[in-house]
Design a protein around this motif. Structure first.
Motif, PDB file in Angstrom:
ATOM      1  N   THR A   4      36.481 -41.385  32.217  1.00  0.00           N
ATOM      2  CA  THR A   4      35.383 -41.645  30.665  1.00  0.00           C
ATOM      3  C   THR A   4      34.003 -41.080  31.417  1.00  0.00           C
ATOM      4  O   THR A   4      33.836 -41.624  32.008  1.00  0.00           O
ATOM      5  CB  THR A   4      35.285 -42.773  30.549  1.00  0.00           C
ATOM      6  OG1 THR A   4      36.977 -43.207  30.235  1.00  0.00           O
ATOM      7  CG2 THR A   4      34.371 -43.128  28.851  1.00  0.00           C
ATOM      8  N   LEU A   5      33.648 -40.053  30.324  1.00  0.00           N
ATOM      9  CA  LEU A   5      32.458 -39.349  30.604  1.00  0.00           C
ATOM     10  C   LEU A   5      31.226 -39.889  29.324  1.00  0.00           C
ATOM     11  O   LEU A   5      31.389 -39.567  28.289  1.00  0.00           O
ATOM     12  CB  LEU A   5      33.008 -37.669  30.317  1.00  0.00           C
ATOM     13  CG  LEU A   5      33.747 -37.768  32.172  1.00  0.00           C
ATOM     14  CD1 LEU A   5      33.870 -36.431  31.468  1.00  0.00           C
ATOM     15  CD2 LEU A   5      32.253 -37.789  33.050  1.00  0.00           C
ATOM     16  N   PRO A  14      25.047 -31.117  30.631  1.00  0.00           N
ATOM     17  CA  PRO A  14      26.031 -29.746  31.251  1.00  0.00           C
ATOM     18  C   PRO A  14      26.346 -29.791  32.280  1.00  0.00           C
ATOM     19  O   PRO A  14      28.021 -30.127  32.472  1.00  0.00           O
ATOM     20  CB  PRO A  14      24.473 -28.751  31.894  1.00  0.00           C
ATOM     21  CG  PRO A  14      23.577 -29.151  31.005  1.00  0.00           C
ATOM     22  CD  PRO A  14      23.471 -30.198  31.378  1.00  0.00           C
ATOM     23  N   ARG A  15      25.994 -30.723  33.294  1.00  0.00           N
ATOM     24  CA  ARG A  15      26.982 -31.007  34.058  1.00  0.00           C
ATOM     25  C   ARG A  15      28.181 -32.111  33.707  1.00  0.00           C
ATOM     26  O   ARG A  15      29.500 -31.740  34.551  1.00  0.00           O
ATOM     27  CB  ARG A  15      26.698 -32.330  35.555  1.00  0.00           C
ATOM     28  CG  ARG A  15      27.205 -32.406  36.252  1.00  0.00           C
ATOM     29  CD  ARG A  15      26.060 -33.446  37.825  1.00  0.00           C
ATOM     30  NE  ARG A  15      25.812 -34.813  36.370  1.00  0.00           N
ATOM     31  CZ  ARG A  15      26.677 -35.727  36.565  1.00  0.00           C
ATOM     32  NH1 ARG A  15      27.525 -36.010  37.173  1.00  0.00           N
ATOM     33  NH2 ARG A  15      26.032 -36.749  36.180  1.00  0.00           N
ATOM     34  N   LEU A  16      28.029 -33.053  33.077  1.00  0.00           N
ATOM     35  CA  LEU A  16      29.264 -33.977  32.438  1.00  0.00           C
ATOM     36  C   LEU A  16      30.217 -32.675  31.673  1.00  0.00           C
ATOM     37  O   LEU A  16      31.110 -32.957  31.700  1.00  0.00           O
ATOM     38  CB  LEU A  16      28.336 -34.777  31.640  1.00  0.00           C
ATOM     39  CG  LEU A  16      28.229 -35.578  31.969  1.00  0.00           C
ATOM     40  CD1 LEU A  16      27.632 -37.265  31.358  1.00  0.00           C
ATOM     41  CD2 LEU A  16      29.091 -36.280  33.430  1.00  0.00           C
ATOM     42  N   VAL A  17      30.063 -32.151  30.873  1.00  0.00           N
ATOM     43  CA  VAL A  17      30.565 -31.168  29.959  1.00  0.00           C
ATOM     44  C   VAL A  17      31.379 -30.149  30.395  1.00  0.00           C
ATOM     45  O   VAL A  17      32.422 -29.833  30.962  1.00  0.00           O
ATOM     46  CB  VAL A  17      29.278 -30.419  29.296  1.00  0.00           C
ATOM     47  CG1 VAL A  17      30.314 -29.070  28.188  1.00  0.00           C
ATOM     48  CG2 VAL A  17      29.029 -31.147  28.114  1.00  0.00           C
ATOM     49  N   GLY A  18      30.885 -29.442  31.647  1.00  0.00           N
ATOM     50  CA  GLY A  18      31.565 -28.849  32.687  1.00  0.00           C
ATOM     51  C   GLY A  18      32.834 -29.467  33.963  1.00  0.00           C
ATOM     52  O   GLY A  18      33.721 -28.909  33.326  1.00  0.00           O
ATOM     53  N   GLN A  19      32.508 -31.060  33.685  1.00  0.00           N
ATOM     54  CA  GLN A  19      33.815 -31.753  33.721  1.00  0.00           C
ATOM     55  C   GLN A  19      34.855 -32.267  32.841  1.00  0.00           C
ATOM     56  O   GLN A  19      35.945 -31.504  33.379  1.00  0.00           O
ATOM     57  CB  GLN A  19      33.358 -33.074  33.929  1.00  0.00           C
ATOM     58  CG  GLN A  19      32.194 -33.176  35.580  1.00  0.00           C
ATOM     59  CD  GLN A  19      31.799 -34.290  36.033  1.00  0.00           C
ATOM     60  OE1 GLN A  19      32.628 -35.832  35.763  1.00  0.00           O
ATOM     61  NE2 GLN A  19      30.565 -34.688  36.989  1.00  0.00           N
ATOM     62  N   VAL A  20      34.586 -31.930  31.800  1.00  0.00           N
ATOM     63  CA  VAL A  20      34.858 -32.373  31.020  1.00  0.00           C
ATOM     64  C   VAL A  20      36.540 -30.687  30.927  1.00  0.00           C
ATOM     65  O   VAL A  20      37.327 -30.345  30.347  1.00  0.00           O
ATOM     66  CB  VAL A  20      34.612 -32.018  29.412  1.00  0.00           C
ATOM     67  CG1 VAL A  20      36.222 -32.037  28.166  1.00  0.00           C
ATOM     68  CG2 VAL A  20      34.184 -34.022  29.148  1.00  0.00           C
ATOM     69  N   GLY A  27      44.869 -27.588  32.907  1.00  0.00           N
ATOM     70  CA  GLY A  27      45.398 -28.082  32.515  1.00  0.00           C
ATOM     71  C   GLY A  27      45.551 -29.897  31.932  1.00  0.00           C
ATOM     72  O   GLY A  27      46.930 -30.137  31.522  1.00  0.00           O
ATOM     73  N   GLY A  28      44.503 -30.571  31.417  1.00  0.00           N
ATOM     74  CA  GLY A  28      44.220 -32.177  30.699  1.00  0.00           C
ATOM     75  C   GLY A  28      44.410 -32.088  29.932  1.00  0.00           C
ATOM     76  O   GLY A  28      44.135 -30.622  29.017  1.00  0.00           O
ATOM     77  N   VAL A  29      44.554 -32.930  29.225  1.00  0.00           N
ATOM     78  CA  VAL A  29      44.279 -33.442  27.390  1.00  0.00           C
ATOM     79  C   VAL A  29      43.223 -34.002  28.296  1.00  0.00           C
ATOM     80  O   VAL A  29      42.819 -35.490  28.572  1.00  0.00           O
ATOM     81  CB  VAL A  29      45.959 -34.109  27.097  1.00  0.00           C
ATOM     82  CG1 VAL A  29      45.172 -34.328  25.420  1.00  0.00           C
ATOM     83  CG2 VAL A  29      46.938 -33.089  27.516  1.00  0.00           C
ATOM     84  N   ILE A  30      42.186 -33.889  26.431  1.00  0.00           N
ATOM     85  CA  ILE A  30      41.020 -34.436  26.765  1.00  0.00           C
ATOM     86  C   ILE A  30      40.956 -36.015  24.794  1.00  0.00           C
ATOM     87  O   ILE A  30      41.603 -35.119  24.520  1.00  0.00           O
ATOM     88  CB  ILE A  30      40.081 -34.433  26.918  1.00  0.00           C
ATOM     89  CG1 ILE A  30      39.944 -33.164  25.371  1.00  0.00           C
ATOM     90  CG2 ILE A  30      40.031 -33.237  28.262  1.00  0.00           C
ATOM     91  CD1 ILE A  30      37.943 -32.249  25.518  1.00  0.00           C
ATOM     92  N   ALA A  31      40.388 -36.246  25.350  1.00  0.00           N
ATOM     93  CA  ALA A  31      40.267 -36.907  23.626  1.00  0.00           C
ATOM     94  C   ALA A  31      38.482 -36.713  23.605  1.00  0.00           C
ATOM     95  O   ALA A  31      37.675 -36.569  24.849  1.00  0.00           O
ATOM     96  CB  ALA A  31      40.379 -38.348  23.900  1.00  0.00           C
ATOM     97  N   VAL A 171      37.862 -38.765  28.633  1.00  0.00           N
ATOM     98  CA  VAL A 171      37.641 -39.233  27.604  1.00  0.00           C
ATOM     99  C   VAL A 171      36.607 -39.633  27.262  1.00  0.00           C
ATOM    100  O   VAL A 171      35.841 -39.106  28.290  1.00  0.00           O
ATOM    101  CB  VAL A 171      37.991 -41.025  27.271  1.00  0.00           C
ATOM    102  CG1 VAL A 171      37.329 -41.275  26.106  1.00  0.00           C
ATOM    103  CG2 VAL A 171      39.499 -40.954  27.661  1.00  0.00           C
ATOM    104  N   VAL A 172      35.490 -38.419  26.987  1.00  0.00           N
ATOM    105  CA  VAL A 172      34.440 -38.259  25.548  1.00  0.00           C
ATOM    106  C   VAL A 172      33.853 -39.596  25.226  1.00  0.00           C
ATOM    107  O   VAL A 172      34.152 -39.344  24.300  1.00  0.00           O
ATOM    108  CB  VAL A 172      33.402 -36.899  25.467  1.00  0.00           C
ATOM    109  CG1 VAL A 172      32.111 -36.878  25.502  1.00  0.00           C
ATOM    110  CG2 VAL A 172      34.472 -35.746  26.398  1.00  0.00           C
TER     111      VAL A 172
END
Length: 205
Positions: A4-5, A14-20, A27-31, A171-172
């Motif tokens: 969870t970010l 930018p650092r957290l966006v980069g992690q997403v 190959g991940g799926v995000i919300a 998850v953002v």
């Protein structure tokens, strides 16, 4: 279990966006939050991710997935936009509209409607989404996060993480104000047809 970010809605870190983006490229799926509730997303080349989204939402083969695009230029690479459609899409974006259009050869066949060869496309009016798209450099394959049996998309990051964290990679966490899904407009016949009324004003079509 999903990471969870907490990303700032006005000034995304930018650092957290980069992690997403790293999760997506891995190959991940995000919300993630949009201007019409939460959505599920993966990259264009992620067949397994597409199957995971289908399973989470219990979607059939004819469901229209959406290409979440950064801007009109990017959208035009993946869908066929004639002059009439150009004016309509241009006037309504960015915003909470999804347009059904015929896909170009850039769109994987597994994403297209099996008979119509169409796909959804939209340009969101949301700072976090736009920042993710800019960093990723390509559209997100997306589907509004409406759980089976529900009519409205989820709007809370912590709730998404609690209910679906075991099925996702990231998850953002940034709550959204509007719980209405996008207004869906089919532009493939030459005459606009509103398939679903949602957050966007359908009267313009």
């Amino acid at each position: 279990m999903a990471r969870t970010l907490q990303i700032h809605p006005v000034d995304p870190q930018p650092r957290l966006v980069g992690q997403v983006v790293d999760a997506l490229r891995g190959g991940g799926v995000i919300a993630y939050p949009t201007d019409s509730g939460y959505a599920l997303g993966c990259t264009l080349d992620n067949k397994a991710g597409l199957d995971r989204i289908r399973a989470i939402r219990q979607l059939g083969d004819t469901h229209h997935f959406t290409l979440m695009c950064r801007d009109f230029a990017q959208l035009g690479q993946f869908v066929i936009v004639d002059n009439r459609a150009f004016r309509l899409v241009k006037s309504a974006t960015p915003g909470p509209y999804t347009f059904i259009l015929r896909g170009t050869k850039e769109v994987p066949r597994r994403m297209l409607h099996p008979k119509k060869h169409t796909v959804g496309a939209r340009i969101p009016d949301h700072r976090i989404t736009q920042t993710i798209l800019a960093d990723l450099g390509e559209p997100l394959v997306s589907s509004t996060l409406i759980l089976p049996g529900e009519e409205l998309p989820m709007t809370s990051g912590w709730e998404v993480a609690e209910h679906l964290g075991h099925l996702l990679d990231a998850v953002v966490d940034a709550d959204v104000d509007d719980a209405a899904p996008t207004t869906v407009v089919d532009l493939t016949s030459g005459t606009p047809e509103v398939l679903r009324e949602g957050a966007g004003d359908p009267s313009r079509f």
